[in-house]
Design a protein around this motif. Structure first.
Motif, short mmCIF file in Angstrom:
data_model
loop_
_atom_site.label_atom_id
_atom_site.label_comp_id
_atom_site.label_asym_id
_atom_site.label_seq_id
_atom_site.Cartn_x
_atom_site.Cartn_y
_atom_site.Cartn_z
N ALA A 50 -5.66 3.78 -0.23
CA ALA A 50 -4.29 3.79 0.30
C ALA A 50 -4.15 3.07 1.63
CB ALA A 50 -3.79 5.22 0.43
N GLY A 51 -5.20 2.45 2.14
CA GLY A 51 -5.13 1.78 3.43
C GLY A 51 -4.98 2.79 4.56
N TYR A 52 -4.10 2.49 5.52
CA TYR A 52 -3.87 3.42 6.61
C TYR A 52 -3.06 4.65 6.17
CZ TYR A 52 -5.40 -0.29 9.80
OH TYR A 52 -6.12 -1.25 10.45
N GLN A 53 -2.35 4.52 5.05
CA GLN A 53 -1.53 5.64 4.56
C GLN A 53 -2.38 6.56 3.68
OE1 GLN A 53 1.50 5.56 5.89
NE2 GLN A 53 0.96 3.57 6.77
N ASP A 54 -3.54 6.94 4.20
CA ASP A 54 -4.51 7.63 3.36
C ASP A 54 -4.27 9.13 3.20
OD1 ASP A 54 -5.15 8.40 5.90
OD2 ASP A 54 -7.19 7.62 5.90
N LYS A 55 -3.16 9.62 3.72
CA LYS A 55 -2.82 11.04 3.53
C LYS A 55 -1.96 11.26 2.30
CE LYS A 55 -5.12 11.99 7.19
NZ LYS A 55 -6.51 12.50 7.02
N THR A 56 -1.48 10.16 1.72
CA THR A 56 -0.66 10.24 0.50
C THR A 56 -1.32 9.40 -0.59
OG1 THR A 56 0.69 8.37 1.27
CG2 THR A 56 1.47 10.58 1.79
N PRO A 57 -1.04 9.71 -1.86
CA PRO A 57 -1.68 8.97 -2.96
C PRO A 57 -1.41 7.47 -2.88
CG PRO A 57 -0.61 10.94 -3.79
CD PRO A 57 -0.19 10.81 -2.35
N ALA A 58 -2.40 6.70 -3.27
CA ALA A 58 -2.25 5.25 -3.25
C ALA A 58 -1.25 4.79 -4.31
CB ALA A 58 -3.60 4.57 -3.48
N TYR A 59 -1.25 5.46 -5.45
CA TYR A 59 -0.35 5.08 -6.55
C TYR A 59 0.47 6.27 -7.03
CZ TYR A 59 -2.23 0.41 -7.09
OH TYR A 59 -2.57 -0.90 -6.88
N GLU A 60 1.73 5.97 -7.32
CA GLU A 60 2.63 6.97 -7.90
C GLU A 60 3.40 6.32 -9.04
OE1 GLU A 60 5.17 8.49 -4.88
OE2 GLU A 60 3.55 9.49 -3.76
N ARG A 61 3.85 7.15 -9.99
CA ARG A 61 4.62 6.63 -11.10
C ARG A 61 6.08 7.03 -10.94
NH1 ARG A 61 3.22 7.10 -17.60
NH2 ARG A 61 4.53 5.33 -18.22
N ASP A 62 6.96 6.02 -10.99
CA ASP A 62 8.39 6.29 -10.87
C ASP A 62 8.84 7.13 -12.06
OD1 ASP A 62 11.33 5.82 -11.27
OD2 ASP A 62 11.05 4.68 -9.42
N PRO A 63 9.39 8.30 -11.82
CA PRO A 63 9.76 9.19 -12.93
C PRO A 63 10.89 8.63 -13.79
CG PRO A 63 10.58 10.05 -10.85
CD PRO A 63 9.70 8.90 -10.51
N VAL A 64 11.67 7.69 -13.26
CA VAL A 64 12.80 7.12 -14.00
C VAL A 64 12.38 5.89 -14.80
CG1 VAL A 64 15.11 6.13 -13.82
CG2 VAL A 64 14.42 8.01 -12.30
N THR A 65 11.77 4.94 -14.11
CA THR A 65 11.42 3.67 -14.77
C THR A 65 10.05 3.73 -15.45
OG1 THR A 65 10.39 2.76 -12.77
CG2 THR A 65 12.77 2.42 -13.06
N GLY A 66 9.20 4.66 -15.02
CA GLY A 66 7.86 4.73 -15.58
C GLY A 66 6.91 3.71 -15.01
N VAL A 67 7.36 2.96 -13.99
CA VAL A 67 6.54 1.91 -13.38
C VAL A 67 5.58 2.52 -12.36
CG1 VAL A 67 6.59 -0.16 -11.93
CG2 VAL A 67 8.31 0.16 -13.72
N PHE A 68 4.33 2.06 -12.39
CA PHE A 68 3.32 2.51 -11.42
C PHE A 68 3.45 1.67 -10.16
CE2 PHE A 68 1.70 3.78 -15.53
CZ PHE A 68 1.18 5.05 -15.29
N GLU A 69 3.62 2.33 -9.02
CA GLU A 69 3.86 1.64 -7.77
C GLU A 69 2.80 1.97 -6.73
OE1 GLU A 69 7.74 3.02 -6.73
OE2 GLU A 69 8.77 1.59 -8.03
N PHE A 70 2.40 0.95 -5.99
CA PHE A 70 1.45 1.13 -4.89
C PHE A 70 2.20 1.63 -3.66
CE2 PHE A 70 -0.87 -0.77 -1.21
CZ PHE A 70 -2.03 -0.01 -1.33
N LYS A 71 1.76 2.74 -3.09
CA LYS A 71 2.45 3.37 -1.97
C LYS A 71 1.70 3.25 -0.65
CE LYS A 71 5.99 4.90 -4.27
NZ LYS A 71 7.35 4.38 -3.99
N GLY A 72 0.54 2.61 -0.68
CA GLY A 72 -0.24 2.47 0.55
C GLY A 72 0.11 1.19 1.30
N ASP A 73 -0.82 0.72 2.12
CA ASP A 73 -0.66 -0.56 2.80
C ASP A 73 -1.98 -1.31 2.72
OD1 ASP A 73 -2.37 0.47 4.80
OD2 ASP A 73 -0.68 1.23 5.96
N ASP A 74 -2.04 -2.47 3.37
CA ASP A 74 -3.24 -3.30 3.25
C ASP A 74 -4.25 -3.08 4.38
OD1 ASP A 74 -1.77 -4.37 5.27
OD2 ASP A 74 -1.64 -6.40 4.44
#
Length: 407
Positions: free
Chosen positions: A137-161
Motif C-alpha cells: 500500500a506504499g505510505y498508506q499502509d494502514k489501509t488495504p492496498a486494494y478494494e473492490r467497488d461494491p457498485v461497479t465490481g472494479v478492483f481499485e488500488f487505494k495506496g500510493d507509490d
C-alpha cells in the motif's frame, strides 16, 4: 608536643584512608574489567571509549534495521513467488479455454477456478506484515492496498507509490517494501487499433502483437491526436497506400490489393470482403494507452466465459487481452523478485560488515580501557601490603602517650 602528636595521628589516618581508596579502585577496575572508572583516570582514553560506545549503539541500530528489512523483503518475496505461480495457472487456463471444442459448461468450470485464483490474488495483494501494515500500500499502509467497488465490481488500488526505507549503514538505505502501484498497476492493456470507418465485411486484426506494440510505441502521439489517425486507401485500380493524418507515411507503405487477400502492415492485418467495391478505405486510430491490474483482467475474462451469448470473435479478443496483460504482470513480478534478491544480498553483505565492525570496535575499546588481569591483581596485593603497613603505623601512633615523649 600535642601538635606533633596530632600531626602524626592525622598522617597515619590519611595513609590508611589513601591505601583503602587505592585498593578499592584496584578492586573496582578488576570487577568492572576496565582501568578507566572516571574520565579523570584517562581523559583522552575516556573520550575515545565514549566515541566507540556511540558508534556501537549506532551499528547495533543498523543491525536491528537490517533484520527488520530482511524479514520484510523475505515476506514480500514469498508473496510474489506465490502470485507468480498463480499467474502461470491463469495463463494455462486461459489458453485451454481458447479451445474451440469447449462448451458452455467447460468454460464455466474454468471461470469458477479463475474466480478462486482471483480471490487468492486479492488476498495476497492485501498481505499484512507482522506489525499489521499492508506491504503493497506504499505510505498508506494502514489501509488495504486494494478494494473492490461494491457498485461497479472494479478492483481499485487505494495506496500510493511510496516505500519506506531503512538505514542499514551510514551510507546505505534500502526500501523495505514495494508499492503495488509499480508492480500491479503499471500494466498496459493490450495495444490494438480502433476502427473508425470500414466497408461492410471488413475487419482489422492484430496478427503480430510484438510488431504492432513496437509500431504503437513509436507512433502514438500524446500531444497531437490527429497524428494518431491512419487510413488505408485503395483506389479503383487496386493500388493502396497508408496515410497518417491525411499524409503518406514515411517510409511509404504501398502495394497492389488482390480481392479477398489480406493486406499486412506492422503486425496488423486488413481483411476486406472479396466483393468490396473499389475505391474504398479503412480508417483507424491509435487510442491512448490504458492501464489495468490483474484482478480486473481476470474479472473481464470470467465475465466473457460466463456469457452464453459471447461470440467466438469476442472471446478471442478478450483471450488475447488476458494473455497479454497477464504476461505483462508476470514480467513486472519477475522484475520485482530480481530486485528483491539484489536487496537481500546487499542486506546480508552489510550485516556481515557491520558485525565485523562491532568486533573491531570491541577490540579497540579493550585495547584502550580493558584492565590487565595480572597487573590488577598485583596492584591489589601491593595496596593490601601498603594498607597493612599503614594500619600498623597508625596503631603505634595511636598507642603513643605523653610519657613516651617525656622518655
Amino acid at each position: 608536643m600535642r601538635l606533633t602528636f596530632n600531626m602524626q595521628f592525622n598522617q597515619s589516618l590519611n595513609g590508611i584512608l589513601n591505601a583503602q581508596q587505592r585498593m578499592t579502585k584496584a578492586e573496582s577496575q578488576l570487577s568492572k574489567q576496565t582501568r578507566i572508572l572516571s574520565p579523570a583516570d584517562d581523559p583522552a582514553g575516556a573520550a575515545k571509549v565514549l566515541s566507540l560506545d556511540q558508534n556501537k549503539t549506532q551499528i547495533d541500530q543498523y543491525q536491528t534495521n537490517s533484520i527488520l528489512l530482511k524479514n520484510n523483503l523475505a515476506l514480500q518475496e514469498t508473496v510474489l513467488t506465490s502470485m507468480r505461480t498463480s499467474y502461470d495457472r491463469v495463463l494455462t487456463l486461459t489458453i485451454a479455454s481458447g479451445n474451440g471444442t469447449y462448451g458452455a459448461e467447460q468454460r464455466k468450470a474454468i471461470a469458477f477456478e479463475l474466480r478462486n485464483i482471483q480471490t487468492e490474488l486479492f488476498d495476497l495483494m492485501n498481505t499484512r506484515a507482522a506489525d499489521g501494515s499492508y506491504i503493497f500500500a506504499g505510505y498508506q499502509d494502514k489501509t488495504p492496498a486494494y478494494e473492490r467497488d461494491p457498485v461497479t465490481g472494479v478492483f481499485e488500488f487505494k495506496g500510493d507509490d511510496g516505500n519506506r526505507a531503512l538505514q542499514i549503514s551510514q551510507s546505505i538505505s534500502l526500501p523495505g517494501n514495494d508499492s503495488g502501484k509499480a508492480i500491479f498497476e503499471s500494466v498496459f492493456k493490450r495495444f490494438q487499433p480502433q476502427v473508425t470507418l470500414a466497408p461492410a465485411g471488413a475487419n482489422l486484426n492484430v496478427s503480430n502483437q510484438t510488431t504492432f506494440d513496437s509500431f504503437y510505441r513509436a507512433n502514438f502521439d500524446s500531444l497531437n491526436p490527429l497524428n494518431n489517425q491512419f487510413s488505408l486507401q485503395i483506389d479503383a485500380g487496386g493500388s493502396y497506400q497508408l496515410l497518417r493524418n491525411s499524409t503518406a507515411v514515411n517510409p511509404p507503405v504501398t502495394g497492389s490489393y488482390t480481392a479477398g487477400q489480406p493486406i499486412s502492415f506492422n503486425g496488423l492485418t486488413f481483411n476486406l470482403d472479396a466483393a468490396t467495391t473499389l475505391p474504398t478505405q479503412v480508417d483507424f486510430t491509435l487510442p491512448p494507452p490504458e492501464q489495468t491490474n490483474v484482478l480486473n483482467t481476470i474479472q473481464r475474462y470470467i465475465d466473457i466465459l460466463n456469457d452464453p451469448n459471447a461470440t467466438s470473435d469476442e472471446l478471442s479478443v478478450v483471450l488475447a487481452d488476458t494473455l497479454q496483460e497477464i504476461a505483462s504482470t508476470s514480467s513486472n513480478v519477475d522484475g520485482s523478485l530480481a530486485n528483491l534478491g539484489g536487496r537481500l544480498n546487499v542486506v546480508d553483505s552489510v550485516f556481515n560488515t557491520n558485525a565485523d565492525l562491532l568486533i573491531s570496535n570491541q577490540q579497540y575499546k579493550a585495547d584502550i580501557s580493558e584492565v590487565d588481569l595480572a597487573a590488577a591483581l598485583t596492584e591489589i596485593k601491593r595496596q593490601e601490603v601498603a594498607l597493612q603497613a599503614a594500619s600498623q603505623t597508625f596503631q603505634k601512633v595511636n598507642a603513643t602517650t605523653l610519657f613516651d615523649y617525656i622518655r
